[in-house]
Design a protein around this motif. Sequence first.
Motif, mmCIF file in Angstrom:
data_model
loop_
_atom_site.group_PDB
_atom_site.id
_atom_site.type_symbol
_atom_site.label_atom_id
_atom_site.label_comp_id
_atom_site.label_asym_id
_atom_site.label_seq_id
_atom_site.Cartn_x
_atom_site.Cartn_y
_atom_site.Cartn_z
ATOM 1 N N TYR A 3 0.817 -1.210 0.000
ATOM 2 C CA TYR A 3 0.000 0.000 0.000
ATOM 3 C C TYR A 3 0.851 1.261 0.000
ATOM 4 C CZ TYR A 3 -3.736 -3.277 1.093
ATOM 5 O OH TYR A 3 -4.622 -4.324 1.056
ATOM 6 N N GLU A 4 2.025 1.164 -0.601
ATOM 7 C CA GLU A 4 2.910 2.321 -0.685
ATOM 8 C C GLU A 4 2.219 3.487 -1.382
ATOM 9 O OE1 GLU A 4 6.542 4.209 0.125
ATOM 10 O OE2 GLU A 4 5.836 2.219 0.715
ATOM 11 N N SER A 5 1.335 3.158 -2.347
ATOM 12 C CA SER A 5 0.648 4.205 -3.110
ATOM 13 C C SER A 5 -0.300 5.028 -2.252
ATOM 14 C CB SER A 5 -0.138 3.575 -4.268
ATOM 15 O OG SER A 5 -1.111 2.684 -3.777
ATOM 16 N N ALA A 6 -0.593 4.562 -1.036
ATOM 17 C CA ALA A 6 -1.500 5.307 -0.161
ATOM 18 C C ALA A 6 -0.912 6.655 0.236
ATOM 19 C CB ALA A 6 -1.805 4.490 1.093
ATOM 20 N N LYS A 7 0.403 6.825 0.049
ATOM 21 C CA LYS A 7 1.034 8.101 0.369
ATOM 22 C C LYS A 7 0.622 9.170 -0.645
ATOM 23 C CE LYS A 7 5.116 5.981 2.518
ATOM 24 N NZ LYS A 7 6.587 5.819 2.434
ATOM 25 N N ASN A 8 0.180 8.727 -1.814
ATOM 26 C CA ASN A 8 -0.234 9.644 -2.864
ATOM 27 C C ASN A 8 -1.756 9.776 -2.874
ATOM 28 O OD1 ASN A 8 2.480 9.761 -3.757
ATOM 29 N ND2 ASN A 8 2.173 7.832 -4.865
ATOM 30 N N LYS A 9 -2.245 10.777 -3.577
ATOM 31 C CA LYS A 9 -3.685 10.978 -3.682
ATOM 32 C C LYS A 9 -4.311 9.845 -4.481
ATOM 33 C CE LYS A 9 -7.241 14.117 -5.425
ATOM 34 N NZ LYS A 9 -8.152 13.785 -4.316
ATOM 35 N N VAL A 10 -5.382 9.289 -3.964
ATOM 36 C CA VAL A 10 -6.127 8.248 -4.666
ATOM 37 C C VAL A 10 -7.198 8.925 -5.506
ATOM 38 C CG1 VAL A 10 -7.577 6.213 -4.406
ATOM 39 C CG2 VAL A 10 -5.692 6.596 -2.811
ATOM 40 N N ASP A 11 -7.097 8.785 -6.806
ATOM 41 C CA ASP A 11 -8.003 9.458 -7.734
ATOM 42 C C ASP A 11 -9.079 8.468 -8.186
ATOM 43 O OD1 ASP A 11 -9.155 11.283 -9.420
ATOM 44 O OD2 ASP A 11 -7.638 11.094 -10.995
ATOM 45 N N PHE A 12 -10.300 8.657 -7.712
ATOM 46 C CA PHE A 12 -11.359 7.702 -8.022
ATOM 47 C C PHE A 12 -12.713 8.399 -7.978
ATOM 48 C CE2 PHE A 12 -11.495 8.041 -3.511
ATOM 49 C CZ PHE A 12 -12.778 7.712 -3.119
ATOM 50 N N TYR A 13 -13.730 7.705 -8.481
ATOM 51 C CA TYR A 13 -15.097 8.166 -8.301
ATOM 52 C C TYR A 13 -15.941 7.005 -7.792
ATOM 53 C CZ TYR A 13 -16.397 6.116 -12.910
ATOM 54 O OH TYR A 13 -16.637 5.273 -13.963
ATOM 55 N N VAL A 14 -17.128 7.327 -7.305
ATOM 56 C CA VAL A 14 -18.028 6.314 -6.751
ATOM 57 C C VAL A 14 -19.235 6.137 -7.664
ATOM 58 C CG1 VAL A 14 -19.586 5.715 -4.860
ATOM 59 C CG2 VAL A 14 -17.360 6.760 -4.357
ATOM 60 N N CYS A 15 -19.508 4.886 -8.032
ATOM 61 C CA CYS A 15 -20.770 4.540 -8.700
ATOM 62 C C CYS A 15 -21.516 3.632 -7.731
ATOM 63 C CB CYS A 15 -20.519 3.844 -10.034
ATOM 64 S SG CYS A 15 -22.060 3.452 -10.919
ATOM 65 N N ASP A 16 -22.349 4.225 -6.902
ATOM 66 C CA ASP A 16 -23.053 3.490 -5.859
ATOM 67 C C ASP A 16 -24.095 2.553 -6.474
ATOM 68 O OD1 ASP A 16 -23.867 3.548 -2.742
ATOM 69 O OD2 ASP A 16 -25.665 3.434 -3.988
ATOM 70 N N THR A 17 -24.217 1.353 -5.898
ATOM 71 C CA THR A 17 -25.162 0.372 -6.436
ATOM 72 C C THR A 17 -26.200 -0.087 -5.411
ATOM 73 O OG1 THR A 17 -25.331 -1.704 -7.713
ATOM 74 C CG2 THR A 17 -23.615 -1.593 -6.010
ATOM 75 N N ILE A 47 -22.253 11.818 -4.355
ATOM 76 C CA ILE A 47 -21.864 10.616 -5.099
ATOM 77 C C ILE A 47 -21.883 10.917 -6.593
ATOM 78 C CG2 ILE A 47 -22.508 8.226 -5.615
ATOM 79 C CD1 ILE A 47 -21.355 8.802 -2.750
ATOM 80 N N ASP A 48 -20.894 10.394 -7.305
ATOM 81 C CA ASP A 48 -20.689 10.749 -8.713
ATOM 82 C C ASP A 48 -21.676 10.069 -9.661
ATOM 83 O OD1 ASP A 48 -17.761 12.012 -8.371
ATOM 84 O OD2 ASP A 48 -17.876 10.157 -7.216
ATOM 85 N N ALA A 49 -22.019 8.815 -9.361
ATOM 86 C CA ALA A 49 -22.881 8.045 -10.259
ATOM 87 C C ALA A 49 -23.611 6.982 -9.452
ATOM 88 C CB ALA A 49 -22.045 7.382 -11.359
ATOM 89 N N ILE A 50 -24.748 6.541 -9.976
ATOM 90 C CA ILE A 50 -25.461 5.437 -9.330
ATOM 91 C C ILE A 50 -25.907 4.420 -10.369
ATOM 92 C CG2 ILE A 50 -26.294 6.757 -7.341
ATOM 93 C CD1 ILE A 50 -29.063 6.859 -8.736
ATOM 94 N N ASP A 51 -25.889 3.162 -9.959
ATOM 95 C CA ASP A 51 -26.534 2.093 -10.707
ATOM 96 C C ASP A 51 -27.978 2.091 -10.233
ATOM 97 O OD1 ASP A 51 -27.496 -0.252 -11.730
ATOM 98 O OD2 ASP A 51 -25.951 -1.544 -10.876
ATOM 99 N N ALA A 52 -28.853 2.708 -11.018
ATOM 100 C CA ALA A 52 -30.232 2.938 -10.577
ATOM 101 C C ALA A 52 -31.118 1.711 -10.682
ATOM 102 C CB ALA A 52 -30.852 4.082 -11.377
ATOM 103 N N GLY A 53 -30.641 0.657 -11.319
ATOM 104 C CA GLY A 53 -31.443 -0.546 -11.410
ATOM 105 C C GLY A 53 -31.286 -1.253 -12.739
ATOM 106 N N PHE A 54 -31.964 -2.370 -12.850
ATOM 107 C CA PHE A 54 -31.912 -3.232 -14.042
ATOM 108 C C PHE A 54 -33.184 -2.978 -14.840
ATOM 109 C CE2 PHE A 54 -29.680 -7.494 -14.907
ATOM 110 C CZ PHE A 54 -29.896 -7.391 -16.268
ATOM 111 N N ALA A 55 -33.121 -2.055 -15.790
ATOM 112 C CA ALA A 55 -34.331 -1.570 -16.474
ATOM 113 C C ALA A 55 -35.147 -2.671 -17.130
ATOM 114 C CB ALA A 55 -33.940 -0.515 -17.512
ATOM 115 N N ALA A 56 -34.498 -3.715 -17.603
ATOM 116 C CA ALA A 56 -35.207 -4.760 -18.343
ATOM 117 C C ALA A 56 -36.033 -5.681 -17.465
ATOM 118 C CB ALA A 56 -34.201 -5.591 -19.147
ATOM 119 N N THR A 57 -35.905 -5.572 -16.158
ATOM 120 C CA THR A 57 -36.545 -6.564 -15.286
ATOM 121 C C THR A 57 -38.050 -6.394 -15.138
ATOM 122 O OG1 THR A 57 -36.024 -5.240 -13.311
ATOM 123 C CG2 THR A 57 -34.446 -6.957 -13.945
#
Length: 273
Positions: A3-17, A47-57
């Motif tokens: 986890y050496e990379s933890a010293k640097n900024k973690v660049d990510f986004y969240v797609c909540d499900t 939150i940046d994005a969401i998985d709002a559901g399975f439209a075909a269901t």
Amino acid sequence: MIYESAKNKVDFYVCDTTLRDGEQVAGIRYTPEQKVQIAKKLNEVGIDAIDAGFAATSVEERMAIKAICDLKLDMRIMSMCRVVKADVDAALECGVDGVILFMPSSDIHIAAKFDGDISENRKRLLQNSVDMIKYAKDKGLFVEFGVEDGTRTDKQVLLELFSKAEEVGADALGTTDTIGCLTPEQTYNYIKYLVDNLNTPIGVHCHNDLGLATANTLAGLLAGGGYCSPTVNGFGERAGNAALEEVLVALKVLYNQDIKYDLKKLNEWSIVK
């Protein structure tokens, strides 16, 4: 140390499900009104994005997704789809910003779902995936291409699948520890391998069968994963998923990351009343 990379900024986004995977729990079934309320709360958190559901269901699922899309929230609204045109069309009818296309990738999942030769079925599924990525992109959608049971898929096979999806325009590539079988060290190496060999953001989606979903999600992000797909309170199929609040607070408190999300609002929302 891995986890050496933890010293640097973690660049990510969240797609909540939470609205899809979080509903796959015995005894939990959200009404369209409740789904709208959850989406609004996640938007307040930032939150940046969401998985709002399975439209075909179902019709009801499409009603809920459309109602969320109609809110014009400040986050990307996605819908889960098989690599089938009817699924993508169902998502388009709801007005989503993007789709999460997925196919099984491991030998064991393909053998369980389809008759015939595993390799030939995988080739067919990949061609369907390519066709649907192109179709969705032509419709102006953001496209995440994900694989089911990715962590039990041969790494070279997985790289070939993702490389093809990247080549035809996928915007994000989602990995799934479908049965929660990895350790944090394995997750780190798995995600790093993909990050080192691909140019598209790699997603981290972990299940909690052995209680390691949050730890594995952190390891994946620290390895360079571009986004994660947790759920509020870790709700999800079987033992659940990585908990959104645990992932974000751990990054802030344990790894000294500058988190842009409103953790106070998240605290209010994650308390079970």
